[in-house]
Scaffold this active site. Structure first.
Site, mmCIF file in Angstrom:
data_model
loop_
_atom_site.group_PDB
_atom_site.id
_atom_site.type_symbol
_atom_site.label_atom_id
_atom_site.label_comp_id
_atom_site.label_asym_id
_atom_site.label_seq_id
_atom_site.Cartn_x
_atom_site.Cartn_y
_atom_site.Cartn_z
ATOM 1 N N THR A 1 0.880 -1.304 0.038
ATOM 2 C CA THR A 1 -0.088 -0.071 0.132
ATOM 3 C C THR A 1 0.844 1.272 -0.106
ATOM 4 O OG1 THR A 1 -1.624 -1.181 1.351
ATOM 5 C CG2 THR A 1 -1.908 1.094 1.001
ATOM 6 N N GLU B 1 10.490 0.924 10.782
ATOM 7 C CA GLU B 1 9.312 1.636 10.670
ATOM 8 C C GLU B 1 8.916 2.066 12.167
ATOM 9 O OE1 GLU B 1 6.818 -1.224 7.285
ATOM 10 O OE2 GLU B 1 6.443 -1.442 9.435
#
Length: 225
Positions: free
Chosen positions: A28, A103
């Site tokens: 995504t 992340e």
């Protein structure tokens, strides 16, 4: 246009001139980075990207997005990333793409965080998606046994060639198949105490905005804290 592309493009619209932007990892986030690359090329958008994986770094560089590491910037204005599960109280599981350590580091230094997902990722309780735990190779079998004893149904993340999956930092991933995480905060604390655990995929109380891809269009949900 597929749902991932829809939310990726929508999320990229939140990026303004002069921002330092955390570039997420995964299928995504890929579309979000593509859209930012288009805006840099066609609109003259001036940003600095802070990639959360080597894959995102390579993609951004090919698109002409200037990139820096987290240590070369003093803050991140906005990070846009995917998620594997988001609960009703805005906790998340991430790490399906094995980039959870980078992340979480980038997210920790971000002023705002947007997660982009399709509606299948929205759940009442976390846990159906296996929880990734990034571990150093030394002692990983001991941790695996400990997780077995606790009933966490661990499995090592494997490559297609049957070798252990290695993260960008050279670590292994143990996925915990928990089905339902009753108390994410307690599990977060427990995993943080274990020697050899580098990071885990519980991203708790971090996200500001969730953009959900639906057939009717992107839905923006704000986490009012």
């Amino acid at each position: 246009m597929n749902l991932k592309e829809m939310v990726g493009i929508k999320a990229a619209s939140y990026v303004k001139d002069g921002m330092t932007v955390g570039l997420g990892t995964g299928s995504t986030a890929y579309y979000m980075i593509e859209e930012l690359g288009r805006r840099v090329k066609e609109e003259g958008l001036a940003i600095i990207g802070v990639p959360t994986s080597y894959a995102s770094k390579e993609q951004a560089e090919k698109l002409g997005i200037p990139v820096k590491t987290i240590d070369e910037v003093n803050h991140v204005d906005l990070t846009i990333d995917g998620a594997d599960e988001i609960s009703a109280d805005f906790h998340g599981i991430k790490g399906g793409g094995a980039a959870l350590l980078f992340e979480k580091i980038v997210a920790s230094y971000s002023k705002q965080i947007i997660w982009i997902v399709d509606e299948s990722k929205m759940v009442n309780h976390l846990g159906k998606f296996p929880l990734p735990v990034e571990v150093v190779p030394y002692g990983q079998e001991q941790l695996f046994r400990l997780f077995q004893e606790k009933g966490y149904n661990p499995s090592f993340r494997m490559e297609e060639n049957e070798k252990l999956k290695q993260t960008d930092s050279g670590h292994s991933i143990i996925d915990l198949h928990l089905d339902c995480i009753e108390d994410p905060l307690a599990l977060d604390e427990e995993l943080n105490q274990l020697a050899g655990v580098v990071e885990h995929g519980l991203f708790l109380s971090m996200v500001n905005t969730v953009i959900v891809g639906k057939e009717t269009g992107p839905e923006v949900i704000e986490n009012i804290r």
